[in-house]
Design a protein around this motif. Structure first.
Motif, PDB file in Angstrom:
ATOM      1  N   VAL A   1      -9.658  -0.560  -2.610  1.00 35.16           N
ATOM      2  CA  VAL A   1      -8.191  -0.544  -2.486  1.00 35.16           C
ATOM      3  C   VAL A   1      -7.831  -0.800  -1.036  1.00 35.16           C
ATOM      4  O   VAL A   1      -8.682  -0.678  -0.150  1.00 35.16           O
ATOM      5  CB  VAL A   1      -7.599   0.833  -2.888  1.00 35.16           C
ATOM      6  CG1 VAL A   1      -7.892   1.154  -4.320  1.00 35.16           C
ATOM      7  CG2 VAL A   1      -8.107   1.934  -1.975  1.00 35.16           C
TER       8      VAL A   1
ATOM      9  N   ARG B   1       3.816   6.281  -4.670  1.00 40.20           N
ATOM     10  CA  ARG B   1       3.320   6.386  -6.059  1.00 40.20           C
ATOM     11  C   ARG B   1       4.227   5.686  -7.067  1.00 40.20           C
ATOM     12  O   ARG B   1       4.497   6.182  -8.157  1.00 40.20           O
ATOM     13  CB  ARG B   1       3.125   7.855  -6.455  1.00 40.20           C
ATOM     14  CG  ARG B   1       2.159   8.606  -5.535  1.00 40.20           C
ATOM     15  CD  ARG B   1       0.760   8.493  -6.071  1.00 40.20           C
ATOM     16  NE  ARG B   1      -0.241   8.875  -5.084  1.00 40.20           N
ATOM     17  CZ  ARG B   1      -1.396   9.464  -5.369  1.00 40.20           C
ATOM     18  NH1 ARG B   1      -1.686   9.761  -6.602  1.00 40.20           N
ATOM     19  NH2 ARG B   1      -2.274   9.736  -4.446  1.00 40.20           N
TER      20      ARG B   1
ATOM     21  N   HIS C   1      -5.487   8.909   0.297  1.00 37.89           N
ATOM     22  CA  HIS C   1      -6.270   8.590  -0.905  1.00 37.89           C
ATOM     23  C   HIS C   1      -5.465   7.634  -1.770  1.00 37.89           C
ATOM     24  O   HIS C   1      -4.239   7.717  -1.830  1.00 37.89           O
ATOM     25  CB  HIS C   1      -6.586   9.853  -1.706  1.00 37.89           C
ATOM     26  CG  HIS C   1      -7.321  10.866  -0.879  1.00 37.89           C
ATOM     27  ND1 HIS C   1      -8.652  10.732  -0.569  1.00 37.89           N
ATOM     28  CD2 HIS C   1      -6.888  11.993  -0.271  1.00 37.89           C
ATOM     29  CE1 HIS C   1      -9.020  11.736   0.200  1.00 37.89           C
ATOM     30  NE2 HIS C   1      -7.966  12.527   0.402  1.00 37.89           N
ATOM     31  N   ALA C   2      -6.197   6.762  -2.460  1.00 35.42           N
ATOM     32  CA  ALA C   2      -5.524   5.781  -3.312  1.00 35.42           C
ATOM     33  C   ALA C   2      -4.930   6.438  -4.549  1.00 35.42           C
ATOM     34  O   ALA C   2      -5.506   7.398  -5.075  1.00 35.42           O
ATOM     35  CB  ALA C   2      -6.533   4.727  -3.736  1.00 35.42           C
ATOM     36  N   ALA C   3      -3.793   5.907  -4.977  1.00 33.32           N
ATOM     37  CA  ALA C   3      -3.208   6.383  -6.238  1.00 33.32           C
ATOM     38  C   ALA C   3      -4.099   5.916  -7.386  1.00 33.32           C
ATOM     39  O   ALA C   3      -4.632   4.807  -7.345  1.00 33.32           O
ATOM     40  CB  ALA C   3      -1.816   5.786  -6.398  1.00 33.32           C
TER      41      ALA C   3
ATOM     42  N   LEU D   1      -5.726   0.782   1.848  1.00 32.74           N
ATOM     43  CA  LEU D   1      -4.938   1.951   2.265  1.00 32.74           C
ATOM     44  C   LEU D   1      -4.365   1.691   3.652  1.00 32.74           C
ATOM     45  O   LEU D   1      -5.123   1.531   4.621  1.00 32.74           O
ATOM     46  CB  LEU D   1      -5.846   3.178   2.332  1.00 32.74           C
ATOM     47  CG  LEU D   1      -5.933   4.056   1.091  1.00 32.74           C
ATOM     48  CD1 LEU D   1      -6.844   5.236   1.344  1.00 32.74           C
ATOM     49  CD2 LEU D   1      -4.555   4.559   0.643  1.00 32.74           C
TER      50      LEU D   1
ATOM     51  N   SER E   1       0.827  -1.202   0.000  1.00 36.26           N
ATOM     52  CA  SER E   1       0.000   0.000   0.000  1.00 36.26           C
ATOM     53  C   SER E   1       0.869   1.262   0.000  1.00 36.26           C
ATOM     54  O   SER E   1       0.625   2.199  -0.773  1.00 36.26           O
ATOM     55  CB  SER E   1      -0.914  -0.027   1.233  1.00 36.26           C
ATOM     56  OG  SER E   1      -1.687   1.134   1.275  1.00 36.26           O
TER      57      SER E   1
ATOM     58  N   HIS F   1       0.496   3.715  -3.021  1.00 36.91           N
ATOM     59  CA  HIS F   1      -0.375   4.851  -2.720  1.00 36.91           C
ATOM     60  C   HIS F   1       0.383   6.041  -2.126  1.00 36.91           C
ATOM     61  O   HIS F   1       0.008   7.182  -2.363  1.00 36.91           O
ATOM     62  CB  HIS F   1      -1.511   4.414  -1.793  1.00 36.91           C
ATOM     63  CG  HIS F   1      -2.362   3.319  -2.369  1.00 36.91           C
ATOM     64  ND1 HIS F   1      -2.900   3.370  -3.639  1.00 36.91           N
ATOM     65  CD2 HIS F   1      -2.749   2.116  -1.865  1.00 36.91           C
ATOM     66  CE1 HIS F   1      -3.586   2.265  -3.892  1.00 36.91           C
ATOM     67  NE2 HIS F   1      -3.504   1.481  -2.827  1.00 36.91           N
TER      68      HIS F   1
END
Ligand SMILES: Cc1cc2nc3c(=O)[nH]c(=O)nc-3n(C[C@H](O)[C@H](O)[C@H](O)COP(=O)(O)OP(=O)(O)OC[C@H]3O[C@@H](n4cnc5c(N)ncnc54)[C@H](O)[C@@H]3O)c2cc1C
Length: 390
Positions: A197, A159, A221-223, A199, A152, A156
């Motif tokens: 997702v 990146r 926040h998710a990528a 996280l 994660s 995320h």
């Protein structure tokens, strides 16, 4: 961690030492990782299971016998392995797309960045992540929760592309498995269950690391992930009876014999060992091949090239190879390249274990829909037997 050459005896000893904790204690504590120096709440049997020195059915049945219904959580986790495997076998495009990405220009340019280098060398400054990067490299193992959080943070927070993280795991994990690994990374990315997702959070990491870590600055926040077309669903090959004519038994790191190769009534004239993969897996393959050859009173010929394979077949006097079903992945790719060589075809007969024959086709949707098959798996009379009788 397992010795340099993992053996079935070592795996069985580990299983019996872990068994008292496979019931309610596992259900309660399995997400807590006290660190590599502590006994922990999980079995650490995955390197043995990955190469089938021990069968999933052996773990599941031993736990059921010891704990009855309290073993449900442990049995579910064991069955995740077959679920992932079946899911990938029916969607080979997920594997080929992942492999294609790894050799793309984009992957090459990301590998050259300082951010990527810092991540794989454990120099990001993120508490927990850096320790896990080094633990993975030095021990070849990470706890499941550490794997989830690491993946994660990788995609995320840092990146970085999930595929490069999955490749980093596959390179170092002693249980590195093309299906469990690729699909777990996709699950964290939100690609397995669309929109869902994983996280990682400071609190979850603090709890699951028994207070050892408290990383800050994690993504909230998710990528975004690039949309991809659904993978076409391929039919699994129908298991066929094993040939009754003389064959060479081929042992590979995909199946080191678990509770036997069930060779009764077959004509096995020799054993060939495809010694490929990590040093520990190659050594375990050679050792498992020796064991079965001793049992049936024949010889072993190790091979890594077409020439060595041809020499083995000539020595044994047959061109037919018999093996346990080779799932998608690095071993299959390596062998296909040898067999496709233009020196002429070598017939390969693959036998499917009953556990796989029942479990894999059921992995059509999510794990929730798959759960009913677990009762069928547990009721099989010979789960390690092969689905190859006429
Ligand atoms: C990002 C990521 C990558 C992963 N990569 C791999 C991999 O390459 N190879 C691999 O075997 N597992 C992988 N897993 C699944 C899981 O983390 C490991 O199987 C587990 O941590 C192994 O430790 P253990 O033997 O102590 O497990 P236990 O908790 O003791 O479980 C017993 C056995 O059940 C199976 N199992 C348990 N949990 C899972 C699971 N979630 N998925 C599949 N099988 C499971 C394993 O064979 C394991 O040995 C991955 C998970 C994540 C989140």
């Amino acid at each position: 961690m397992p010795p340099e050459t993992p053996t079935r005896a070592e795996g069985l000893a580990r299983l019996s030492a872990f068994l008292p904790r496979a019931g309610s204690a596992y259900a309660r504590d399995r997400n807590v990782d006290p660190g590599p120096q502590e006994a922990g709440h999980v079995s650490r049997l995955s390197p043995f299971v990955r190469h089938r020195l021990i069968g999933e059915w052996e773990l599941a049945r031993a736990a059921e016998q010891a704990h009855g219904a309290a073993a449900t959580k442990f049995i579910d986790e064991v069955c995740w392995r077959a679920y992932w495997r079946g899911y990938l076998e029916m969607r080979p495009a997920l594997w080929t797309r992942y492999v294609a990405y790894l050799i793309s220009d984009e992957a090459e340019s990301v590998r050259a960045t300082g951010d990527y280098q810092a991540a794989v060398e454990g120099r990001t400054g993120i508490d927990a992540f850096d320790v896990w990067a080094s633990e993975l490299i030095t021990t070849g193992y990470l706890h499941n929760h550490a794997r989830m959080s690491f993946a994660s943070i990788w995609m995320h927070t840092l990146r970085l592309p999930w595929q490069l993280g999955a490749a980093f795991f596959l390179e170092h994990l002693l249980d590195g498995d093309e299906a469990a690994n690729t699909l777990s990374w996709r699950w964290v990315a939100g690609l397995h269950t669309p929109g869902k997702v994983y996280l990682a959070s400071t609190e979850a990491i603090a709890t699951c690391s028994a207070g050892r870590f408290r990383p800050t600055g994690l993504a909230r926040h998710a990528a975004p992930v690039a949309p991809e077309p659904p993978a076409p669903v391929a039919a699994l090959p129908v298991p066929v009876p094993a040939p009754r004519w003389p064959c060479v038994l081929m042992v590979t790191p995909e199946d080191l014999g678990a509770d036997g190769f069930r060779l009764d009534n077959l004509s096995i004239v020799g054993v060939a060992a495809f010694v490929t993969g990590k040093a520990s897996a190659a050594a375990a393959t050679a050792a498992a091949a020796q064991t079965v050859a001793r049992q049936i009173g024949t010889e072993v010929r190790p091979f890594t090239s077409r020439t060595e394979l041809e020499d083995a077949l000539t020595a044994f006097g047959t061109r037919s190879l018999l093996t346990s079903r080779l799932p998608l992945g690095r071993t299959r790719t390596g062998l296909d390249a040898l067999l496709r060589d233009n020196e002429g075809p070598i017939p390969l007969y693959e036998r499917t274990r009953q556990w796989d024959a029942v479990a894999w086709p059921a992995a059509a949707k999510g794990f929730f829909a798959y759960r009913p098959v677990i009762a069928h798996l547990m009721a099989l009379t010979d789960p390690g037997g092969f689905w190859d009788r006429p």
